[in-house]
Design a protein around this motif. Structure first.
Motif, PDB file in Angstrom:
ATOM      1  N   UNK A   1     -13.267 107.431 -22.054  1.00 46.22           N
ATOM      2  CA  UNK A   1     -11.986 107.641 -22.985  1.00 46.22           C
ATOM      3  C   UNK A   1     -12.442 108.699 -24.035  1.00 46.22           C
ATOM      4  N   UNK A   2     -11.416 109.095 -24.712  1.00 46.96           N
ATOM      5  CA  UNK A   2     -11.481 109.883 -25.860  1.00 46.96           C
ATOM      6  C   UNK A   2     -12.072 109.184 -26.984  1.00 46.96           C
ATOM      7  N   UNK A   3     -12.404 110.090 -27.936  1.00 42.48           N
ATOM      8  CA  UNK A   3     -12.810 109.284 -29.240  1.00 42.48           C
ATOM      9  C   UNK A   3     -11.767 108.530 -29.951  1.00 42.48           C
ATOM     10  N   UNK A   4     -10.618 109.105 -30.009  1.00 37.10           N
ATOM     11  CA  UNK A   4      -9.618 108.457 -30.659  1.00 37.10           C
ATOM     12  C   UNK A   4      -9.014 107.265 -29.950  1.00 37.10           C
ATOM     13  N   UNK A   5      -9.493 106.898 -28.442  1.00 36.15           N
ATOM     14  CA  UNK A   5      -9.071 105.902 -27.939  1.00 36.15           C
ATOM     15  C   UNK A   5     -10.134 104.773 -27.841  1.00 36.15           C
ATOM     16  N   UNK A   6     -11.284 104.844 -28.164  1.00 38.81           N
ATOM     17  CA  UNK A   6     -12.626 104.178 -28.249  1.00 38.81           C
ATOM     18  C   UNK A   6     -12.124 102.669 -28.575  1.00 38.81           C
ATOM     19  N   UNK A   7     -11.653 102.382 -29.455  1.00 36.92           N
ATOM     20  CA  UNK A   7     -11.189 101.052 -30.170  1.00 36.92           C
ATOM     21  C   UNK A   7     -10.617 100.244 -29.020  1.00 36.92           C
ATOM     22  N   UNK A   8      -9.734 100.983 -28.426  1.00 36.84           N
ATOM     23  CA  UNK A   8      -8.745 100.075 -27.359  1.00 36.84           C
ATOM     24  C   UNK A   8      -9.672  99.918 -26.134  1.00 36.84           C
ATOM     25  N   UNK A   9     -10.610 100.299 -25.957  1.00 39.32           N
ATOM     26  CA  UNK A   9     -11.824 100.229 -24.631  1.00 39.32           C
ATOM     27  C   UNK A   9     -12.640  99.265 -24.930  1.00 39.32           C
ATOM     28  N   UNK A  10     -12.831  98.681 -26.204  1.00 36.85           N
ATOM     29  CA  UNK A  10     -13.795  97.528 -26.469  1.00 36.85           C
ATOM     30  C   UNK A  10     -13.548  96.360 -26.083  1.00 36.85           C
ATOM     31  N   UNK A  11     -13.092  96.070 -24.693  1.00 40.56           N
ATOM     32  CA  UNK A  11     -12.735  94.783 -24.235  1.00 40.56           C
ATOM     33  C   UNK A  11     -13.591  94.622 -22.844  1.00 40.56           C
TER      34      UNK A  11
ATOM     35  N   UNK B   1     -19.250  95.853 -19.897  1.00 40.33           N
ATOM     36  CA  UNK B   1     -18.755  97.282 -19.581  1.00 40.33           C
ATOM     37  C   UNK B   1     -19.492  98.265 -20.028  1.00 40.33           C
ATOM     38  N   UNK B   2     -19.782  99.400 -19.588  1.00 41.72           N
ATOM     39  CA  UNK B   2     -20.268 100.945 -20.253  1.00 41.72           C
ATOM     40  C   UNK B   2     -18.747 101.812 -20.332  1.00 41.72           C
ATOM     41  N   UNK B   3     -18.889 102.115 -21.594  1.00 46.62           N
ATOM     42  CA  UNK B   3     -17.750 102.941 -21.950  1.00 46.62           C
ATOM     43  C   UNK B   3     -18.449 104.308 -22.540  1.00 46.62           C
ATOM     44  N   UNK B   4     -17.714 105.469 -21.870  1.00 45.35           N
ATOM     45  CA  UNK B   4     -18.255 106.789 -22.136  1.00 45.35           C
ATOM     46  C   UNK B   4     -17.272 107.340 -23.038  1.00 45.35           C
ATOM     47  N   UNK B   5     -17.660 108.099 -24.152  1.00 43.33           N
ATOM     48  CA  UNK B   5     -16.844 108.559 -24.921  1.00 43.33           C
ATOM     49  C   UNK B   5     -16.874 109.972 -24.735  1.00 43.33           C
ATOM     50  N   UNK B   6     -15.897 110.843 -24.158  1.00 37.92           N
ATOM     51  CA  UNK B   6     -15.709 112.099 -23.621  1.00 37.92           C
ATOM     52  C   UNK B   6     -15.104 113.032 -24.254  1.00 37.92           C
ATOM     53  N   UNK B   7     -15.239 114.392 -24.134  1.00 38.20           N
ATOM     54  CA  UNK B   7     -14.170 115.268 -24.795  1.00 38.20           C
ATOM     55  C   UNK B   7     -13.334 115.884 -23.776  1.00 38.20           C
ATOM     56  N   UNK B   8     -13.752 115.679 -22.246  1.00 37.81           N
ATOM     57  CA  UNK B   8     -13.138 116.548 -21.216  1.00 37.81           C
ATOM     58  C   UNK B   8     -12.213 115.465 -20.572  1.00 37.81           C
ATOM     59  N   UNK B   9     -11.309 115.914 -19.717  1.00 39.57           N
ATOM     60  CA  UNK B   9     -10.593 114.868 -18.630  1.00 39.57           C
ATOM     61  C   UNK B   9     -11.278 114.021 -18.004  1.00 39.57           C
ATOM     62  N   UNK B  10     -10.588 113.213 -17.199  1.00 38.82           N
ATOM     63  CA  UNK B  10     -11.186 112.182 -16.296  1.00 38.82           C
ATOM     64  C   UNK B  10     -11.959 113.100 -15.183  1.00 38.82           C
ATOM     65  N   UNK B  11     -12.975 112.399 -14.803  1.00 41.28           N
ATOM     66  CA  UNK B  11     -13.735 113.222 -13.815  1.00 41.28           C
ATOM     67  C   UNK B  11     -14.136 112.310 -12.506  1.00 41.28           C
ATOM     68  N   UNK B  12     -14.658 112.467 -11.602  1.00 44.23           N
ATOM     69  CA  UNK B  12     -14.878 111.730 -10.457  1.00 44.23           C
ATOM     70  C   UNK B  12     -15.579 110.423 -10.824  1.00 44.23           C
ATOM     71  N   UNK B  13     -14.911 109.394 -10.109  1.00 41.26           N
ATOM     72  CA  UNK B  13     -15.616 108.000 -10.110  1.00 41.26           C
ATOM     73  C   UNK B  13     -15.734 107.476 -11.642  1.00 41.26           C
ATOM     74  N   UNK B  14     -15.142 108.156 -12.582  1.00 41.84           N
ATOM     75  CA  UNK B  14     -15.004 107.437 -13.718  1.00 41.84           C
ATOM     76  C   UNK B  14     -16.559 107.709 -14.507  1.00 41.84           C
ATOM     77  N   UNK B  15     -17.379 108.607 -14.084  1.00 39.62           N
ATOM     78  CA  UNK B  15     -18.690 108.819 -14.649  1.00 39.62           C
ATOM     79  C   UNK B  15     -18.774 110.104 -15.375  1.00 39.62           C
ATOM     80  N   UNK B  16     -19.287 110.329 -16.486  1.00 37.24           N
ATOM     81  CA  UNK B  16     -19.373 111.314 -17.121  1.00 37.24           C
ATOM     82  C   UNK B  16     -20.924 111.916 -16.978  1.00 37.24           C
ATOM     83  N   UNK B  17     -20.978 113.214 -16.630  1.00 33.86           N
ATOM     84  CA  UNK B  17     -22.180 113.753 -16.545  1.00 33.86           C
ATOM     85  C   UNK B  17     -22.660 114.055 -18.002  1.00 33.86           C
ATOM     86  N   UNK B  18     -21.976 114.482 -19.092  1.00 34.85           N
ATOM     87  CA  UNK B  18     -22.082 115.099 -20.354  1.00 34.85           C
ATOM     88  C   UNK B  18     -21.249 114.369 -21.377  1.00 34.85           C
TER      89      UNK B  18
END
Length: 310
Positions: free
Chosen positions: A205-215, A219-236
């Motif tokens: 999710x994006x930083x501003x969406x993080x609170x809504x993903x704490x459910x 779970x592992x939640x990646x906070x990212x700056x870019x749009x969604x990428x493959x398999x929901x995994x963020x390399x950076x």
């Protein structure tokens, strides 16, 4: 063996006695059967140890309270040597609480805050399995990564094949000298290869969406700056958060570190593997960490993968 276990139970050996309730119609005052207590089936060499010599519940509780006082201080002022010594000494009390009572995560964080720090979590994993989580995990992963990546390139059919192709395409855009990116690709491809849906566990999710993903339970939640990428995994990612029972329990910088910490927490808190990723976590347990010493009966697809890597 039945008679032997009975004698151990009567002698007060806890990891046997905890499963030995004998309440019946003829003995209504006896201990209730421990049908819901999980046995040590994942390589735990210390599933439920007895108290150290010279210690009892009261003395260990005093040590726990001393650790709580240390964690009220700023990180720079804490006596981490004292915390480590007390964590080592209070291990039987902590395991007794976790195994027999299964308290909520929030209660465990309040009573044992040190358990949710990286150094003490790795120490707890070593106490349970007699194995270094960091060293064993990354050494085995790095050894098997080349074969795993070659295997992923061959999977091209079906919905999981399409996601695998997207993952490998995203990996091709990464710096190949970045070992974190290579480890991420190797681990992120495993659920796809095993045809398990990781989307409920691995989120972004994006930083501003993080609170809504704490459910979620886990779970592992990646906070990212870019749009969604493959398999929901963020390399950076900007940062990774480990979620348990709808709250953040730990935060880390890389996805592989967060995944390793999640695995360690599953052992430390005596949790079951997430049902939708059971094969993925069994791979880490049996193939990467060699827990259960090869005695565990694996699913056919997982066994075939294990045989291929050997």
């Amino acid at each position: 063996m039945g008679n032997y276990r009975t004698k151990l139970s009567r002698a007060g050996i806890k990891d046997v006695a905890v499963n030995a309730g004998k309440r019946s119609s003829s003995n209504p005052e006896g201990a209730s059967p421990r049908a819901n207590i999980k046995r040590p089936r994942r390589g735990e060499v210390q599933f439920l140890p007895n108290y150290p010599r010279g210690e009892n519940k009261e003395t260990l509780e005093t040590r726990r309270m001393e650790m709580l006082e240390e964690f009220k201080k700023t990180p720079a002022d804490r006596d981490m040597v004292l915390v480590h010594q007390h964590m080592q000494r209070t291990f039987p009390l902590r395991r007794e609480e976790i195994v027999t009572l299964a308290p909520p995560i929030a209660e465990l964080k309040e009573r044992w805050p040190a358990l949710f720090s990286e150094a003490q979590l790795y120490g707890e994993f070593h106490r349970i399995t007699n194995q270094s989580l960091q060293y064993s995990f990354f050494a085995a992963l790095d050894k098997n990564t080349p074969q795993l990546l070659e295997l992923y390139k061959e999977r091209k059919t079906g919905a999981f094949g399409k996601k695998m192709a997207d993952l490998m395409m995203a990996y091709d855009e990464q710096d190949k000298n970045d070992i974190s990116a290579t480890r991420t690709a190797a681990l992120a491809g495993l659920p796809l290869y095993l045809k398990e849906d990781s989307s409920v566990i691995f989120k972004s999710c994006k930083e501003e969406e993080f609170e809504a993903f704490q459910e979620g339970a886990v779970a592992l939640v990646a906070v990212v700056a870019e749009e969604n990428m493959a398999a929901g995994i963020r390399f950076q990612p900007l940062h990774e958060s480990v979620i348990m029972e709808d709250q953040v329990v730990m935060s880390l910088r890389s996805w592989t570190d967060a995944l390793m910490v999640l695995f360690g927490l599953i052992y430390a808190l005596n949790l079951n593997y997430p049902a939708k990723l059971s094969g993925f976590f069994e791979f880490i347990q049996v193939v990467l960490l060699n827990l259960d010493d090869g005695r565990k009966q694996l699913k056919p697809k997982l066994q075939a993968l294990k045989n291929y890597l050997e």
